[in-house]
Design a protein around this motif. Sequence first.
Motif, mmCIF file in Angstrom:
data_model
loop_
_atom_site.group_PDB
_atom_site.id
_atom_site.type_symbol
_atom_site.label_atom_id
_atom_site.label_comp_id
_atom_site.label_asym_id
_atom_site.label_seq_id
_atom_site.Cartn_x
_atom_site.Cartn_y
_atom_site.Cartn_z
ATOM 1 N N ASP A 42 0.819 -1.214 0.000
ATOM 2 C CA ASP A 42 0.000 0.000 0.000
ATOM 3 C C ASP A 42 0.853 1.265 0.000
ATOM 4 O O ASP A 42 0.393 2.326 -0.434
ATOM 5 C CB ASP A 42 -0.934 0.014 1.211
ATOM 6 C CG ASP A 42 -2.085 -0.969 1.059
ATOM 7 O OD1 ASP A 42 -2.329 -1.429 -0.073
ATOM 8 O OD2 ASP A 42 -2.725 -1.281 2.073
ATOM 9 N N CYS A 43 2.080 1.184 0.505
ATOM 10 C CA CYS A 43 2.982 2.345 0.510
ATOM 11 C C CYS A 43 3.638 2.576 -0.842
ATOM 12 O O CYS A 43 4.345 3.584 -1.020
ATOM 13 C CB CYS A 43 4.076 2.159 1.559
ATOM 14 S SG CYS A 43 3.490 2.100 3.262
ATOM 15 N N TYR A 46 7.616 3.523 -1.672
ATOM 16 C CA TYR A 46 8.069 3.994 -0.363
ATOM 17 C C TYR A 46 8.062 2.871 0.675
ATOM 18 O O TYR A 46 8.689 2.995 1.726
ATOM 19 C CB TYR A 46 7.184 5.148 0.112
ATOM 20 C CG TYR A 46 7.372 6.414 -0.678
ATOM 21 C CD1 TYR A 46 8.507 7.189 -0.525
ATOM 22 C CD2 TYR A 46 6.407 6.826 -1.590
ATOM 23 C CE1 TYR A 46 8.680 8.347 -1.262
ATOM 24 C CE2 TYR A 46 6.568 7.983 -2.325
ATOM 25 C CZ TYR A 46 7.712 8.743 -2.171
ATOM 26 O OH TYR A 46 7.892 9.887 -2.894
ATOM 27 N N GLY A 47 7.326 1.794 0.393
ATOM 28 C CA GLY A 47 7.327 0.662 1.307
ATOM 29 C C GLY A 47 8.702 0.050 1.458
ATOM 30 O O GLY A 47 9.048 -0.458 2.533
ATOM 31 N N VAL A 50 10.409 2.077 4.024
ATOM 32 C CA VAL A 50 9.881 1.818 5.363
ATOM 33 C C VAL A 50 10.483 0.533 5.938
ATOM 34 O O VAL A 50 10.997 0.523 7.063
ATOM 35 C CB VAL A 50 8.336 1.729 5.333
ATOM 36 C CG1 VAL A 50 7.805 1.250 6.681
ATOM 37 C CG2 VAL A 50 7.724 3.067 4.982
ATOM 38 N N LEU A 209 -0.723 9.625 2.210
ATOM 39 C CA LEU A 209 0.409 8.730 2.002
ATOM 40 C C LEU A 209 1.227 8.595 3.281
ATOM 41 O O LEU A 209 1.659 7.494 3.638
ATOM 42 C CB LEU A 209 1.289 9.256 0.863
ATOM 43 C CG LEU A 209 2.582 8.482 0.600
ATOM 44 C CD1 LEU A 209 2.273 7.029 0.241
ATOM 45 C CD2 LEU A 209 3.388 9.143 -0.508
ATOM 46 N N TRP A 210 1.427 9.707 3.993
ATOM 47 C CA TRP A 210 2.151 9.652 5.262
ATOM 48 C C TRP A 210 1.395 8.816 6.281
ATOM 49 O O TRP A 210 1.993 8.098 7.086
ATOM 50 C CB TRP A 210 2.380 11.060 5.812
ATOM 51 C CG TRP A 210 3.590 11.716 5.240
ATOM 52 C CD1 TRP A 210 3.642 12.716 4.316
ATOM 53 C CD2 TRP A 210 4.954 11.404 5.559
ATOM 54 N NE1 TRP A 210 4.943 13.053 4.030
ATOM 55 C CE2 TRP A 210 5.776 12.263 4.787
ATOM 56 C CE3 TRP A 210 5.567 10.500 6.414
ATOM 57 C CZ2 TRP A 210 7.159 12.236 4.847
ATOM 58 C CZ3 TRP A 210 6.953 10.457 6.475
ATOM 59 C CH2 TRP A 210 7.735 11.313 5.703
ATOM 60 N N VAL A 212 -0.502 6.198 5.612
ATOM 61 C CA VAL A 212 -0.281 4.805 5.240
ATOM 62 C C VAL A 212 1.111 4.350 5.665
ATOM 63 O O VAL A 212 1.299 3.253 6.191
ATOM 64 C CB VAL A 212 -0.470 4.631 3.717
ATOM 65 C CG1 VAL A 212 -0.098 3.213 3.295
ATOM 66 C CG2 VAL A 212 -1.907 4.930 3.323
ATOM 67 N N MET A 213 2.113 5.217 5.464
ATOM 68 C CA MET A 213 3.485 4.868 5.813
ATOM 69 C C MET A 213 3.674 4.740 7.319
ATOM 70 O O MET A 213 4.366 3.826 7.792
ATOM 71 C CB MET A 213 4.449 5.912 5.244
ATOM 72 C CG MET A 213 4.536 5.906 3.727
ATOM 73 S SD MET A 213 5.627 7.188 3.085
ATOM 74 C CE MET A 213 7.207 6.681 3.770
ATOM 75 N N ALA A 216 2.149 1.544 8.379
ATOM 76 C CA ALA A 216 3.067 0.452 8.037
ATOM 77 C C ALA A 216 4.241 0.403 9.009
ATOM 78 O O ALA A 216 4.714 -0.686 9.373
ATOM 79 C CB ALA A 216 3.577 0.631 6.601
#
Length: 489
Positions: A42-43, A46-47, A50, A209-210, A212-213, A216
């Motif tokens: 989902d990120c 960027y995942g 993370v 987005l932040w 979601v991150m 995570a």
Amino acid sequence: MQPDETTPILQGNGLSVFFAILCIVDVFGVFPVVALPKPIIDCGYYGILVIFAVCSIQIYTATLLGKCWNLAEEMEPNMKRKNRYPYSALAELTFGKYLAHFVTFLVDITVFGGGIPNLIVAAKNLELLGLRISEGSFDISFCYWIIILGTVLCPILWLGSPKDMKVICTISALIVTSVYILTSSCLLSTVNADIPQIEAEFSSSNWELWQVMLSAYGIVTFQFDIHPTILTIHMDMTNKGKLPIAIIGGFSVSLIMFGTTALITAWKYGTNSKASLLETLPTSLPLHFAAGLVAIQLCLTSAVSNSALYQHMEDCLNISRAFNHKRCILRTILIIIAIIIAESVPRFDLVMSLIGGSLTGPLVFFFPPLFYIRMIYLHKKYVRKLELESFSNVILMERRSSNLSEDYSSDITDYKGEQKINVGLYQSRKTFREIWNEKLEIVICVFIIILSSFATCITTYLNVSSATLSYANLTKPCIYNISNALLYL
């Protein structure tokens, strides 16, 4: 799963590096395989950042705890006797009893809370298994499976802690590997799956987005929580200097399994996968075996990890360690509370994120660097004290051997001046590189403390807000549906 801190992991011989890696893989369990791919995917891209950043810091702070314990044993030989609650023992040595009590509470509540997602996911997998095998005719909601699992686990928890942790860890690690192989085979055999573009997630705002991150971040922190357990593994290793190798090895094995399933899931399903990967996959025989093994491993994890918490509460209440009715009553009450909480949460991923960001985060990111900074300071004082005592003893021996009548105190007219001279001895014995590395480590520790404090506050706020929205919207907890069903009876 967290090994029982009240008993050694392995009696007799110490742990080898290989078995220490098995213990760490056992701690991580099946969650990185079946529950972690979704929040990372989902990120988007960027995942990768993370998972890399969080796991790198976790590896580093876990090694800091090992260093702290080595320094603690050097300064306080009695630390070896405090192996029942090693994390709290470090807190007491560095900052006193009040922080030790707080850390003990935080560890206990984290262990107890960590069993909630285990119970929910195990129940969901049993529901899935029943539906897939019977082609939809055996439809028992996971809400009822939670009650059934809690009832089955209750008598097992009365028996206390497992006596042979080596066998338990080995079986659990084999189950994790089997789930990974079965899940990967199911993913690879999937055909005609939708493959949406992952970049579509970035059409939302930067703030979303932040969110979601950060969610995570909490889930990754929860799933790779090794710190309350790593000290127990460290103390039982044959070669304690190889703890970093064991930590890196354990993380590498779990991350390889996670990375494989995450890449295949992103390729096959994109962001269309569900929170539990097994719920996304089509019906197949390997999926049935995987769902059953996941339920077994999570139940095994809950039974073993919670035993340390139960025994600590029994110590607080002065309940005998021998089997008795008080132990049965206490542990039954605790499992009932766990069932009620599991029935009251709307989604297990929210629980993981909340526990990981709010409770596990401080234990993983805040306290280890804080303890290490304090331990460096205490160790310097300890070495200086030894040097001063050694210096004074040498002068005293010289005075006695020379048979002079002058008073010893008159020969050392300025003790403070002597102390100032010896203050630099500790540093003078170190090379420039060692001094530089020590200062660099302190800077890194301060940075991690500040960053983790900010992330904990923001993640807690976002998770509480998400939970509130989940209750307000269509996602209702099991206890809501069960209460409505009882009203219709």
